[in-house]
Design a protein around this motif. Structure first.
Motif, PDB file in Angstrom:
ATOM      1  N   GLY A  12       0.902  -1.389  -0.084  1.00  0.00           N
ATOM      2  CA  GLY A  12      -0.156   0.269   0.028  1.00  0.00           C
ATOM      3  C   GLY A  12       0.923   1.093  -0.090  1.00  0.00           C
ATOM      4  N   SER A  13       0.978   1.779   1.156  1.00  0.00           N
ATOM      5  CA  SER A  13       1.866   2.950   1.313  1.00  0.00           C
ATOM      6  C   SER A  13       3.366   2.475   1.112  1.00  0.00           C
ATOM      7  CB  SER A  13       1.612   3.786   2.623  1.00  0.00           C
ATOM      8  OG  SER A  13       0.358   3.900   2.941  1.00  0.00           O
ATOM      9  N   GLY A  14       3.642   1.255   1.351  1.00  0.00           N
ATOM     10  CA  GLY A  14       4.982   0.536   1.480  1.00  0.00           C
ATOM     11  C   GLY A  14       5.464   0.861   0.077  1.00  0.00           C
ATOM     12  N   ILE A  30       7.104  -7.284  -0.607  1.00  0.00           N
ATOM     13  CA  ILE A  30       6.246  -8.623  -0.132  1.00  0.00           C
ATOM     14  C   ILE A  30       4.734  -7.945  -0.223  1.00  0.00           C
ATOM     15  CG2 ILE A  30       5.810 -10.742   1.290  1.00  0.00           C
ATOM     16  CD1 ILE A  30       8.412  -9.969   2.426  1.00  0.00           C
ATOM     17  N   GLU A  31       3.753  -8.705  -1.069  1.00  0.00           N
ATOM     18  CA  GLU A  31       2.352  -8.001  -0.949  1.00  0.00           C
ATOM     19  C   GLU A  31       1.633  -9.456  -1.407  1.00  0.00           C
ATOM     20  OE1 GLU A  31       0.394  -5.374  -0.215  1.00  0.00           O
ATOM     21  OE2 GLU A  31      -0.931  -7.297  -0.394  1.00  0.00           O
ATOM     22  N   LYS A  32       1.047  -9.903  -0.247  1.00  0.00           N
ATOM     23  CA  LYS A  32       0.047 -11.004  -0.421  1.00  0.00           C
ATOM     24  C   LYS A  32      -1.143 -10.835  -1.047  1.00  0.00           C
ATOM     25  CE  LYS A  32      -2.049 -10.574   4.180  1.00  0.00           C
ATOM     26  NZ  LYS A  32      -2.330 -11.235   5.592  1.00  0.00           N
ATOM     27  N   GLY A  37      -2.799  -1.491  -1.924  1.00  0.00           N
ATOM     28  CA  GLY A  37      -3.383  -1.638  -0.404  1.00  0.00           C
ATOM     29  C   GLY A  37      -4.854  -1.497  -0.126  1.00  0.00           C
ATOM     30  N   THR A  38      -5.144  -1.036   0.814  1.00  0.00           N
ATOM     31  CA  THR A  38      -6.503  -0.606   0.999  1.00  0.00           C
ATOM     32  C   THR A  38      -6.930   0.583   0.344  1.00  0.00           C
ATOM     33  OG1 THR A  38      -6.023  -1.328   3.635  1.00  0.00           O
ATOM     34  CG2 THR A  38      -7.872  -0.086   3.279  1.00  0.00           C
ATOM     35  N   CYS A  39      -6.331   1.833   0.384  1.00  0.00           N
ATOM     36  CA  CYS A  39      -6.689   2.978   0.109  1.00  0.00           C
ATOM     37  C   CYS A  39      -7.224   2.818  -1.431  1.00  0.00           C
ATOM     38  CB  CYS A  39      -5.630   3.950   0.144  1.00  0.00           C
ATOM     39  SG  CYS A  39      -6.214   5.562  -0.537  1.00  0.00           S
ATOM     40  N   THR A  47     -14.284   4.013  -2.519  1.00  0.00           N
ATOM     41  CA  THR A  47     -15.390   4.487  -1.814  1.00  0.00           C
ATOM     42  C   THR A  47     -15.831   6.060  -2.259  1.00  0.00           C
ATOM     43  OG1 THR A  47     -14.053   5.120   0.081  1.00  0.00           O
ATOM     44  CG2 THR A  47     -15.036   3.204   0.276  1.00  0.00           C
ATOM     45  N   LYS A  48     -15.004   6.776  -2.686  1.00  0.00           N
ATOM     46  CA  LYS A  48     -15.140   8.159  -2.972  1.00  0.00           C
ATOM     47  C   LYS A  48     -15.789   7.945  -4.490  1.00  0.00           C
ATOM     48  CE  LYS A  48     -14.301   8.603   0.709  1.00  0.00           C
ATOM     49  NZ  LYS A  48     -13.810   7.583   1.722  1.00  0.00           N
ATOM     50  N   MET A  49     -15.461   7.085  -5.115  1.00  0.00           N
ATOM     51  CA  MET A  49     -16.045   6.988  -6.457  1.00  0.00           C
ATOM     52  C   MET A  49     -17.535   6.764  -6.619  1.00  0.00           C
ATOM     53  SD  MET A  49     -13.005   5.503  -8.710  1.00  0.00           S
ATOM     54  CE  MET A  49     -13.712   5.871 -10.378  1.00  0.00           C
ATOM     55  N   GLY A 303       2.061   3.683   8.866  1.00  0.00           N
ATOM     56  CA  GLY A 303       0.771   3.582   8.383  1.00  0.00           C
ATOM     57  C   GLY A 303      -0.197   2.724   9.509  1.00  0.00           C
ATOM     58  N   ASP A 304      -1.235   2.261   8.962  1.00  0.00           N
ATOM     59  CA  ASP A 304      -2.199   1.775   9.914  1.00  0.00           C
ATOM     60  C   ASP A 304      -1.614   0.531  11.018  1.00  0.00           C
ATOM     61  OD1 ASP A 304      -4.050   3.258   8.268  1.00  0.00           O
ATOM     62  OD2 ASP A 304      -5.325   1.665   8.040  1.00  0.00           O
ATOM     63  N   VAL A 305      -0.663  -0.174  10.718  1.00  0.00           N
ATOM     64  CA  VAL A 305      -0.017  -1.149  11.343  1.00  0.00           C
ATOM     65  C   VAL A 305       0.418  -0.441  12.667  1.00  0.00           C
ATOM     66  CG1 VAL A 305       2.387  -1.276  10.372  1.00  0.00           C
ATOM     67  CG2 VAL A 305       1.102  -3.254  11.202  1.00  0.00           C
TER      68      VAL A 305
HETATM   69  C1  LIG Z   1     -13.492   1.720   3.602  1.00  0.00           C
HETATM   70  C2  LIG Z   1     -12.240   2.601   3.708  1.00  0.00           C
HETATM   71  C3  LIG Z   1     -12.424   3.876   3.255  1.00  0.00           C
HETATM   72  C4  LIG Z   1     -11.351   4.740   3.612  1.00  0.00           C
HETATM   73  N1  LIG Z   1     -11.415   6.118   3.222  1.00  0.00           N
HETATM   74  C5  LIG Z   1     -10.204   6.898   3.647  1.00  0.00           C
HETATM   75  C6  LIG Z   1     -10.338   8.411   3.122  1.00  0.00           C
HETATM   76  O1  LIG Z   1     -11.262   8.749   2.370  1.00  0.00           O
HETATM   77  N2  LIG Z   1      -9.363   9.045   3.483  1.00  0.00           N
HETATM   78  C7  LIG Z   1      -8.130   8.610   4.180  1.00  0.00           C
HETATM   79  O2  LIG Z   1      -7.436   9.473   4.582  1.00  0.00           O
HETATM   80  N3  LIG Z   1      -8.283   7.180   4.699  1.00  0.00           N
HETATM   81  C8  LIG Z   1      -9.197   6.365   4.513  1.00  0.00           C
HETATM   82  N4  LIG Z   1      -9.225   5.172   4.840  1.00  0.00           N
HETATM   83  C9  LIG Z   1      -7.914   4.692   5.573  1.00  0.00           C
HETATM   84  C10 LIG Z   1      -6.913   4.318   4.455  1.00  0.00           C
HETATM   85  O3  LIG Z   1      -7.510   3.550   3.550  1.00  0.00           O
HETATM   86  C11 LIG Z   1      -5.541   3.779   5.370  1.00  0.00           C
HETATM   87  O4  LIG Z   1      -5.354   4.578   6.365  1.00  0.00           O
HETATM   88  C12 LIG Z   1      -4.709   3.461   4.503  1.00  0.00           C
HETATM   89  O5  LIG Z   1      -4.897   2.730   3.317  1.00  0.00           O
HETATM   90  C13 LIG Z   1      -3.518   2.812   5.217  1.00  0.00           C
HETATM   91  O6  LIG Z   1      -2.424   2.489   4.340  1.00  0.00           O
HETATM   92  P1  LIG Z   1      -0.957   1.314   4.806  1.00  0.00           P
HETATM   93  O7  LIG Z   1      -0.204   1.596   3.640  1.00  0.00           O
HETATM   94  O8  LIG Z   1      -0.597   1.539   6.179  1.00  0.00           O
HETATM   95  O9  LIG Z   1      -1.893   0.083   4.733  1.00  0.00           O
HETATM   96  P2  LIG Z   1      -2.539  -0.825   3.627  1.00  0.00           P
HETATM   97  O10 LIG Z   1      -2.850   0.244   2.144  1.00  0.00           O
HETATM   98  O11 LIG Z   1      -3.755  -1.388   4.148  1.00  0.00           O
HETATM   99  O12 LIG Z   1      -1.394  -1.576   2.895  1.00  0.00           O
HETATM  100  C14 LIG Z   1      -1.098  -2.867   3.604  1.00  0.00           C
HETATM  101  C15 LIG Z   1      -0.697  -3.988   2.478  1.00  0.00           C
HETATM  102  O13 LIG Z   1      -0.075  -4.964   3.238  1.00  0.00           O
HETATM  103  C16 LIG Z   1      -0.437  -6.120   2.935  1.00  0.00           C
HETATM  104  N5  LIG Z   1      -0.006  -7.115   3.705  1.00  0.00           N
HETATM  105  C17 LIG Z   1      -0.895  -7.011   4.954  1.00  0.00           C
HETATM  106  N6  LIG Z   1      -0.167  -7.999   5.761  1.00  0.00           N
HETATM  107  C18 LIG Z   1       0.699  -9.003   4.915  1.00  0.00           C
HETATM  108  C19 LIG Z   1       1.731  -9.741   5.225  1.00  0.00           C
HETATM  109  N7  LIG Z   1       1.914 -10.313   6.380  1.00  0.00           N
HETATM  110  N8  LIG Z   1       2.557 -10.112   4.232  1.00  0.00           N
HETATM  111  C20 LIG Z   1       2.486  -9.489   2.974  1.00  0.00           C
HETATM  112  N9  LIG Z   1       1.372  -8.393   2.798  1.00  0.00           N
HETATM  113  C21 LIG Z   1       0.830  -7.977   3.938  1.00  0.00           C
HETATM  114  C22 LIG Z   1      -1.924  -6.181   2.561  1.00  0.00           C
HETATM  115  O14 LIG Z   1      -2.393  -6.872   1.623  1.00  0.00           O
HETATM  116  C23 LIG Z   1      -1.901  -4.627   2.038  1.00  0.00           C
HETATM  117  O15 LIG Z   1      -1.929  -4.436   0.661  1.00  0.00           O
HETATM  118  C24 LIG Z   1     -10.045   4.377   4.420  1.00  0.00           C
HETATM  119  C25 LIG Z   1     -10.074   2.835   4.893  1.00  0.00           C
HETATM  120  C26 LIG Z   1     -11.300   2.201   4.521  1.00  0.00           C
HETATM  121  C27 LIG Z   1     -11.338   0.945   5.066  1.00  0.00           C
END
Ligand SMILES: Cc1cc2nc3c(=O)[nH]c(=O)nc-3n(C[C@H](O)[C@H](O)[C@H](O)COP(=O)(O)OP(=O)(O)OC[C@H]3O[C@@H](n4cnc5c(N)ncnc54)[C@H](O)[C@@H]3O)c2cc1C
Ligand SMILES: NC(=O)c1ccc[n+]([C@@H]2O[C@H](COP(=O)([O-])OP(=O)(O)OC[C@H]3O[C@@H](n4cnc5c(N)ncnc54)[C@H](O)[C@@H]3O)[C@@H](O)[C@H]2O)c1
Length: 458
Positions: A12-14, A30-32, A37-39, A47-49, A303-305
């Protein structure tokens, strides 16, 4: 066992960590699941679309106040799903992965299985074991499902599946009263689904400033079937493909589909972190210091973790900080957690930065507060808006802005000026007076709110 200079877990952000500055080092990503990612795949962007489509449909059927009678005669769910996913999101996710696997980034190797630690700086992913000098954990979070629902065996949806339903449900029950629940409530009701919101506490979006949450809760009760102060006891699938939900107030309700939006848990618990000396907080977030370093040398998290904020703009900002701190250990920057704004893309939009009035008063701050109605400015008249407000909270002596809250059309855009004021520590008296405010544009509501604050020096 292959060794890399840098391992990034989570694309995702990574996936934004590598820049041309990393061209000379070996990197494993590594991306499973899907790149982005989530966003990108199941969060902010799709969701915004959907929200935008719902905004248009809602406005079409609520334009009588402008002298226009509109009617949404058809919602083509399949074409909405195609517009969002087939034609845009899925292509971007696939393209992102192909780019990292392709010739343009020859120093990067992609692994596509779940990653977990088996020792310090040592990761198992599928059949491979790899080691890294530095490791970035950016594995995000996942939906948290209350046990009564998880254990029921009944069909439920989360943000990961609800947008790709084979057809639009006629009725939808949503559990939760936070960001995700309120955005999807607007999406589905706007597109014509009957929405029931089931919430554990009395107030939806209860952390908002009271002036905003009370307005929102009144409007939500007009629009949706809102049931509060209840817990789900059990869920069963029904013969017609829907669900029957039993609540702890002895009531039972049926819906075509159930969406669970009861918060998210960080994914660190699935990574055997103890084996690598990486500690977590009690709430499941990986512990990081001000610079993004975990308790294990050479291992970073973002990020979220690990973050106190589950927001994409925060994850992006933390990504930049961790990149800088890894590349330039003598010139590290702290994780950017000052004045974090957020916007809820429900109806109406809500955007907020800084303290609520309740928080400012609890801190005994000497404050001045102004609530300005959209309906007090000319563009508010144009929109015939009777609910929107801009609420500002400032320090009475210093003229510094402590909090800004917008409730109404374009809230997520209007708040940007107030984010600037806070980020640059500007005196709101100057900010109001020393610039033009385009007339008769909607930011006049902000201008008037600023001018309405009363300071000691005046
Ligand atoms: C429905 C929804 C709407 C949202 N809307 C907004 C918004 O409008 N504005 C906003 O600012 N934020 C919003 N968010 C929050 C935002 O999506 C997250 O804060 C952001 O995506 C987090 O980014 P990240 O890189 O930390 O994690 P992620 O984008 O979740 O990336 C983590 C990645 O790691 C992978 N992964 C996880 N565990 C493992 C593992 N053990 N091995 C290999 N890969 C792994 C996952 O598959 C994933 O692709 C929303 C969230 C949701 C659920
Ligand atoms: N526009 C945005 O920026 C945006 C949009 C969606 C999500 N997000 C991010 O994703 C996060 C997760 O969103 P969310 O809506 O799932 O969480 P949330 O924390 O916003 O809301 C969770 C809701 O579920 C309720 N709840 C929690 N446990 C429960 C249980 N066991 N039974 C019944 N109800 C329960 C809570 O009372 C609350 O109303 C948000 O906090 C936000 O950081 C941001």
């Amino acid at each position: 066992m292959t060794h890399y200079d840098l391992i990034i877990i989570g694309a995702g952000s990574g996936n934004s960590i590598p820049t041309p500055e990393h061209d000379d080092i070996s990197i494993a990503i590594i991306e499973k699941d899907k790149f982005g990612g989530t966003c990108m795949n199941v969060g902010c962007i799709p969701t915004k679309m959907y929200v935008y489509a719902a905004d248009v449909a809602h406005q079409t059927s609520h334009s009588q106040k402008l002298g226009i009678t509109g009617e949404v005669t058809n919602v083509d769910w399949d074409s909405i799903v195609d517009r969002v996913f087939t034609n845009r999101i899925d292509k971007i996710a696939e393209g992102g992965e192909a780019y990292r696997r392709g010739d343009e980034t020859p120093n990067i190797t992609v692994y596509d299985q779940h990653a977990e630690f088996i020792g310090p700086k040592t990761i198992k992913t599928g059949d491979d074991v790899i080691t890294g000098d530095e490791i970035v954990i950016a594995t995000g979070s996942r939906p948290q499902i209350p046990s009564a629902i998880a254990n029921s065996g009944a069909t439920y949806h989360t943000n990961e599946t609800i947008m790709r339903l084979p057809q639009q449900p006629k009725s939808l029950a949503i559990i939760g009263g936070g960001f995700i629940a309120m955005e999807f409530a607007h999406v589905f009701e706007g597109l014509g689904t009957d929405v029931t919101i089931i919430n554990r506490s009395e107030t939806l979006l209860r952390w908002l400033d009271k002036d905003l949450s009370s307005r929102f809760n009144t409007q939500a009760r007009d629009r949706y079937n809102v049931i509060t102060n209840v817990n789900v006891q059990d869920v069963e699938n029904t013969a017609n493909g829907g669900v029957k939900i039993s609540l702890d107030n002895d009531s039972v309700l049926e819906a075509d589909a159930l969406l669970v939006a009861t918060g998210r848990i960080p994914n660190g618990d699935q990574m055997n972190l103890e084996s690598a000396g990486i500690e977590m907080h009690e709430d499941g977030r990986i512990k990081v210091d001000d610079f993004g370093r975990t308790t294990a040398e050479g291992v970073w998290a973002l990020g979220d973790v690990s973050s106190p904020y589950m927001l994409k703009h925060v994850a992006n900002a933390e990504t930049k900080a961790v990149r800088q701190n890894m590349l330039h250990p003598d010139d590290m920057v702290p994780m950017p957690h000052d004045h974090v704004p957020s916007a809820i893309f429900t109806h109406p939009q809500i955007a907020t930065v800084g303290l609520t009035e309740e928080e400012a008063r609890a801190q005994n701050l000497d404050i001045t507060v102004k609530v300005q109605n959209y309906s007090d400015v000319a563009y508010g008249w144009a929109m015939e808006d009777h609910d929107g407000i801009c609420k500002l909270i400032a320090d009475k002596k210093s003229g510094k802005l402590l909090g800004a809250h917008f409730y109404g059309p374009q809230a997520s855009t209007l708040i940007q000026q107030m984010i600037t004021v806070m980020a640059f520590d500007l005196d709101v008296r100057d900010f109001a007076q020393k610039q033009y405010w385009i007339h008769p544009a909607l930011p006049e509501v902000t201008e008037n709110a600023l001018l309405g604050l009363e300071f000691d020096s005046e």
